[in-house]
Design a protein around this motif. Structure first.
Motif, short mmCIF file in Angstrom:
data_model
loop_
_atom_site.label_atom_id
_atom_site.label_comp_id
_atom_site.label_asym_id
_atom_site.label_seq_id
_atom_site.Cartn_x
_atom_site.Cartn_y
_atom_site.Cartn_z
N HIS A 1 -95.03 34.83 -24.61
CA HIS A 1 -93.61 34.84 -24.22
C HIS A 1 -92.83 35.57 -25.30
N PRO A 2 -91.64 36.06 -24.99
CA PRO A 2 -90.84 36.75 -26.01
C PRO A 2 -90.47 35.80 -27.14
N GLY A 3 -90.28 36.33 -28.34
CA GLY A 3 -89.76 35.55 -29.46
C GLY A 3 -90.75 35.31 -30.58
N ARG A 4 -90.43 34.29 -31.39
CA ARG A 4 -91.27 33.89 -32.53
C ARG A 4 -91.40 32.38 -32.54
N ASP A 5 -92.53 31.89 -33.01
CA ASP A 5 -92.74 30.46 -33.25
C ASP A 5 -92.96 30.27 -34.74
N TRP A 6 -92.55 29.11 -35.23
CA TRP A 6 -92.78 28.73 -36.62
C TRP A 6 -93.19 27.27 -36.61
N PHE A 7 -94.19 26.90 -37.40
CA PHE A 7 -94.54 25.49 -37.55
C PHE A 7 -95.09 25.23 -38.93
N THR A 8 -94.99 23.98 -39.34
CA THR A 8 -95.63 23.53 -40.57
C THR A 8 -96.47 22.31 -40.22
N VAL A 9 -97.61 22.20 -40.84
CA VAL A 9 -98.52 21.10 -40.54
C VAL A 9 -98.18 19.91 -41.43
N LEU A 10 -97.85 18.80 -40.79
CA LEU A 10 -97.53 17.57 -41.51
C LEU A 10 -98.78 16.79 -41.87
N SER A 11 -99.74 16.74 -40.93
CA SER A 11 -101.00 16.05 -41.20
C SER A 11 -102.10 16.66 -40.35
N GLY A 12 -103.32 16.55 -40.84
CA GLY A 12 -104.46 17.12 -40.12
C GLY A 12 -104.56 18.62 -40.36
N THR A 13 -105.33 19.26 -39.52
CA THR A 13 -105.51 20.72 -39.58
C THR A 13 -105.34 21.28 -38.18
N VAL A 14 -104.59 22.37 -38.09
CA VAL A 14 -104.35 23.04 -36.81
C VAL A 14 -105.17 24.32 -36.77
N ILE A 15 -105.78 24.56 -35.63
CA ILE A 15 -106.46 25.82 -35.39
C ILE A 15 -105.53 26.65 -34.51
N LEU A 16 -105.04 27.76 -35.06
CA LEU A 16 -104.15 28.67 -34.34
C LEU A 16 -104.99 29.80 -33.77
N HIS A 17 -105.03 29.88 -32.46
CA HIS A 17 -105.68 31.00 -31.78
C HIS A 17 -104.58 32.03 -31.56
N LEU A 18 -104.70 33.17 -32.21
CA LEU A 18 -103.67 34.20 -32.17
C LEU A 18 -104.35 35.52 -31.81
N GLY A 19 -104.29 35.85 -30.53
CA GLY A 19 -105.02 37.03 -30.06
C GLY A 19 -106.50 36.81 -30.27
N GLU A 20 -107.15 37.74 -30.96
CA GLU A 20 -108.58 37.65 -31.26
C GLU A 20 -108.86 36.79 -32.49
N ARG A 21 -107.81 36.44 -33.24
CA ARG A 21 -107.98 35.72 -34.51
C ARG A 21 -107.98 34.21 -34.30
N VAL A 22 -108.72 33.52 -35.15
CA VAL A 22 -108.72 32.06 -35.20
C VAL A 22 -108.36 31.70 -36.64
N ILE A 23 -107.23 31.01 -36.80
CA ILE A 23 -106.67 30.76 -38.13
C ILE A 23 -106.54 29.27 -38.37
N ARG A 24 -107.06 28.79 -39.50
CA ARG A 24 -106.92 27.39 -39.90
C ARG A 24 -105.61 27.24 -40.66
#
Length: 178
Positions: A114-137
């Motif tokens: 979708h158009p725009g930008r997202d921003w987040f910070t991890v408070l607890s645990g670990t998030v796996i961000l799937h961003l296009g072809e990339r997988v980011i911890r």
């Protein structure tokens, strides 16, 4: 509502208050019903006529103008609590998310765009961000910001993760249904 109750407590009609404030009865009626906003000059005139301070006219009768009591929304492996009211500052929505969908293979249909930008910070645990072809911890204490025109999805890694997220209007509609 407060103006109306103070006016009625004095036994005044709209015409009586209009004479004392220089505001037409029809404008006062719309102000009392919430169909028109007061400007500062009008507010000052009404407060003076009613013998009240500006603070007394505009203060909330409870803490609902300050305290946000978020409601829980559960769907698609997410529990979300909105932490901003209506349209937040600059059209941004702030929320807390608990991600329970575990990391693994993400299908192309699960990646959102979708158009725009997202921003987040991890408070607890670990998030796996799937961003296009990339997988980011993204681990607790870290943050991520990215263009949402890149296909993306969030998953948790080995247990639930909680994030604080700030979304623009498009992100709010896409992720939260706001």
């Amino acid at each position: 509502m407060r103006i109306r109750s103070l006016r009625k407590a004095r036994g005044w009609s709209l015409d009586n208050l209009a004479e004392r404030t220089g505001i037409s009865p029809s404008q006062l009626s719309r102000i009392e019903t919430g169909h028109r906003r007061l400007n500062l000059d009008q507010l000052t005139a009404v407060a003076g006529a009613l013998g009240r301070s500006l603070d007394e006219l505009v203060e909330s009768p409870d803490d609902s103008d300050v305290v946000i009591r978020p409601e829980r929304d559960e769907r698609r492996g997410l529990t979300t609590w909105l932490l901003s009211k209506d349209d937040g500052p600059h059209g941004l929505t702030v929320g807390k998310m608990r991600i329970t969908d575990q990391a693994g293979t993400v299908t192309p249909e699960e990646l959102g765009v979708h158009p725009g930008r997202d921003w987040f910070t991890v408070l607890s645990g670990t998030v796996i961000l799937h961003l296009g072809e990339r997988v980011i911890r993204v681990e607790a204490g870290q943050a991520a910001s990215f263009s949402t025109m890149t296909p993306h999805a969030l998953r948790s890694d080995r247990g639930p993760a909680e994030i604080l997220i700030i979304l623009d209007r498009n992100g709010g509609r896409s992720h939260l249904g706001t």
